[in-house]
Structures are given as structure tokens and as C-alpha cells.
Design a protein around this motif. Structure first.
Motif, PDB file in Angstrom:
ATOM      1  N   GLU A 179       4.578   3.386   8.652  1.00  0.00           N
ATOM      2  CA  GLU A 179       4.785   4.771   8.207  1.00  0.00           C
ATOM      3  C   GLU A 179       3.650   5.209   7.283  1.00  0.00           C
ATOM      4  N   GLU A 180       3.259   4.322   6.397  1.00  0.00           N
ATOM      5  CA  GLU A 180       2.164   4.631   5.471  1.00  0.00           C
ATOM      6  C   GLU A 180       0.862   4.865   6.243  1.00  0.00           C
ATOM      7  N   MET A 181       0.615   4.040   7.259  1.00  0.00           N
ATOM      8  CA  MET A 181      -0.596   4.196   8.052  1.00  0.00           C
ATOM      9  C   MET A 181      -0.558   5.483   8.875  1.00  0.00           C
ATOM     10  N   LEU A 182       0.617   5.845   9.370  1.00  0.00           N
ATOM     11  CA  LEU A 182       0.763   7.101  10.114  1.00  0.00           C
ATOM     12  C   LEU A 182       0.440   8.299   9.228  1.00  0.00           C
ATOM     13  N   ARG A 183       0.955   8.287   8.008  1.00  0.00           N
ATOM     14  CA  ARG A 183       0.697   9.396   7.078  1.00  0.00           C
ATOM     15  C   ARG A 183      -0.795   9.526   6.768  1.00  0.00           C
ATOM     16  N   ALA A 184      -1.478   8.393   6.732  1.00  0.00           N
ATOM     17  CA  ALA A 184      -2.913   8.403   6.411  1.00  0.00           C
ATOM     18  C   ALA A 184      -3.778   8.701   7.630  1.00  0.00           C
ATOM     19  N   GLY A 185      -3.156   8.789   8.805  1.00  0.00           N
ATOM     20  CA  GLY A 185      -3.923   9.084  10.015  1.00  0.00           C
ATOM     21  C   GLY A 185      -4.768   7.922  10.502  1.00  0.00           C
ATOM     22  N   VAL A 186      -4.369   6.707  10.151  1.00  0.00           N
ATOM     23  CA  VAL A 186      -5.128   5.521  10.557  1.00  0.00           C
ATOM     24  C   VAL A 186      -5.215   5.411  12.076  1.00  0.00           C
ATOM     25  N   HIS A 187      -4.219   5.960  12.763  1.00  0.00           N
ATOM     26  CA  HIS A 187      -4.113   5.781  14.214  1.00  0.00           C
ATOM     27  C   HIS A 187      -4.992   6.726  15.021  1.00  0.00           C
ATOM     28  N   PHE A 188      -5.531   7.760  14.403  1.00  0.00           N
ATOM     29  CA  PHE A 188      -6.333   8.725  15.158  1.00  0.00           C
ATOM     30  C   PHE A 188      -7.732   8.181  15.446  1.00  0.00           C
TER      31      PHE A 188
ATOM     32  N   LEU B  57      -6.770   3.861   2.305  1.00  0.00           N
ATOM     33  CA  LEU B  57      -5.642   2.954   2.505  1.00  0.00           C
ATOM     34  C   LEU B  57      -6.137   1.536   2.831  1.00  0.00           C
ATOM     35  N   ILE B  58      -7.020   1.445   3.807  1.00  0.00           N
ATOM     36  CA  ILE B  58      -7.532   0.124   4.204  1.00  0.00           C
ATOM     37  C   ILE B  58      -8.273  -0.528   3.047  1.00  0.00           C
ATOM     38  N   LEU B  59      -9.144   0.248   2.409  1.00  0.00           N
ATOM     39  CA  LEU B  59      -9.943  -0.293   1.306  1.00  0.00           C
ATOM     40  C   LEU B  59      -9.068  -0.752   0.153  1.00  0.00           C
ATOM     41  N   ASN B  60      -8.064   0.032  -0.198  1.00  0.00           N
ATOM     42  CA  ASN B  60      -7.190  -0.329  -1.325  1.00  0.00           C
ATOM     43  C   ASN B  60      -6.385  -1.591  -1.038  1.00  0.00           C
ATOM     44  N   LYS B  61      -5.968  -1.781   0.210  1.00  0.00           N
ATOM     45  CA  LYS B  61      -5.254  -3.017   0.561  1.00  0.00           C
ATOM     46  C   LYS B  61      -6.166  -4.224   0.384  1.00  0.00           C
TER      47      LYS B  61
END
Length: 236
Positions: free
Chosen positions: A11-20, A216-220
Motif C-alpha cells: 500500500e505504501e509503495m502504491l501511494r508513492a507510485g513505485v509501480h508506474f 521511499l526506496i532510499l529511506n528504506k
């Protein structure tokens, strides 16, 4: 390596648009295993795979940080520059967030010379020596200091080649990636649907254009590095 829980959720990745991903006409066929669908002419990245690869990469950087390995984060896109600097400083990593000067790694002896000049000029500025020079000479050295700060400020404490390089846009940072490949330095890359996953040692399929996705990716990754650093301190 002990697997840990890094609070990575879809859900967090979807909100950040990681999938586009990119438009279907711009894709790299080698990215096919990481693409789950096509929507309105845009490829959609398989977030299940992204979550798994990101979690495994967090395990890896945690382990590396706990063994005092040195990281270099490379992300020179203007909109990501501030995020790169904040994340790197937080995790005590080196970083390049402006233009990548060709040869930073492959011509390390030249880079060392530049860094020493940078350190000398910073010291002269701090002690006030620059202001005691003739105006023309002082202005020239201040311009040189500003240039070095802009392009090498994030690696001013780097005393040797990094152990791992994190690259936030494979195509944008292609020169940096090639230098790592030449020197055999392990790389972790965000790979969008127009990238070549075979070029990096570890690939994380994700949107490398949206700032929310990059953050998101960088912070993880940075959180895992910080945890690894803390683990070393506690066990030493």
C-alpha cells in the motif's frame, strides 16, 4: 545472513507510485520479468517482486554496514538532490547529488588531489586567510572552492574507493555505473522499465522518476544502513 523485518508494504509503495513504469514504447525487453501489466500505454512494475528485492537488499546493506563497509549514494536528478544529501548524511554515507564528474572513481588519484585542494581551501576560508589575499586572488579561490563544494562536497571525507555504490537512476548515472563495473565495485540500482537489469549487481525494480518513489526506496535502504551501523557500535 539473518533476515529482518523492514516494514515494506504494498500500500505504501502504491501511494508513492513505485509501480508506474515508462511508456510501453520505451521499455527494455530485459525488464519483462519485473513487469506485471500494461495500463493506458504504461508498463506497471510487479510490486511483489519489488518488495522482495527491496527487503533482501535491506538485509544486505544492514550486514555490510554492521561490518563497517563504506557506501556511496549517487543521485544527480535536480528534484532528488536534496533528498539524496539528507539521506546520505543521516546514514553517514558519501554522496554525489550534482553532476557526476567523469573519473571520480576510475581516476581516483586525481580525485584525491582535488579533495585535498578542497580541504585546503576550506581550511583557508575557516581561518580567514582567503580574506587576507588580494581581491582578485581571493575571488578566484572562492569560485574554485564553490565549484569543489558543489560537485565534491558529498565525498569530502572519502579516503578510498567505496565498498558499495547505490545508484538511483541507472540511465541518468550511466557513467558512474560504468566506472563501478570497470573497478568491480558492487552496485545497487533502482531500475525502471527502460533499464537493463543485467548491468547492476543488485536491482530494485521501481519508478525512478517520481520523487515519492525515490524517497521511499532510499529511506528504506538508509534506515537499514543506520541499523547496521548501530549494530556494529553495540557489538564492538
Amino acid at each position: 545472513m539473518i533476515r529482518r523485518y523492514w516494514n515494506i508494504n504494498l500500500e505504501e509503495m502504491l501511494r508513492a507510485g513505485v509501480h508506474f513504469g515508462h511508456g510501453t514504447r520505451k521499455w527494455n525487453p530485459r525488464m519483462a520479468p519485473y513487469i506485471s501489466a500494461e495500463h493506458k500505454g504504461i508498463h506497471i512494475t510487479n510490486l511483489m517482486r519489488t518488495a522482495r528485492f527491496l527487503s533482501e537488499t535491506c538485509d544486505l546493506v544492514f550486514d555490510a554496514a554492521s561490518r563497517r563497509k563504506q557506501f556511496l549514494i549517487v543521485g544527480t536528478k535536480k528534484k532528488a538532490a536534496a533528498s539524496v544529501a539528507r539521506a546520505a548524511i543521516r546514514a553517514r554515507c558519501h554522496y554525489v547529488n550534482k553532476k557526476w564528474l567523469g573519473g571520480i572513481l576510475t581516476n581516483w588519484s586525481t580525485t584525491e588531489t582535488r579533495l585535498q585542494k578542497f580541504r585546503d581551501l576550506r581550511m583557508e576560508q575557516k581561518t580567514g586567510r582567503l580574506n587576507r589575499l588580494p581581491k582578485g586572488e581571493a575571488a578566484r579561490l572562492k569560485r574554485q572552492l564553490s565549484h569543489l563544494q558543489r560537485y565534491l562536497g558529498g565525498i569530502k571525507y572519502m579516503t578510498g574507493l567505496p565498498d558499495i555504490v547505490i545508484i538511483l537512476d541507472q540511465q541518468e548515472e550511466y557513467t558512474a555505473l560504468l566506472e563501478c563495473i570497470t573497478l568491480g565495485i558492487p552496485t545497487i540500482c533502482l531500475i525502471d522499465t527502460n533499464c537493463d537489469p543485467d548491468l547492476s549487481d543488485i536491482s530494485i525494480p521501481a519508478n525512478d522518476d517520481a520523487i515519492a518513489s525515490i524517497r521511499l526506496i532510499l529511506n528504506k535502504l538508509v534506515f537499514a544502513i543506520c541499523e547496521g551501523r548501530s549494530s556494529y557500535i553495540q557489538n564492538s
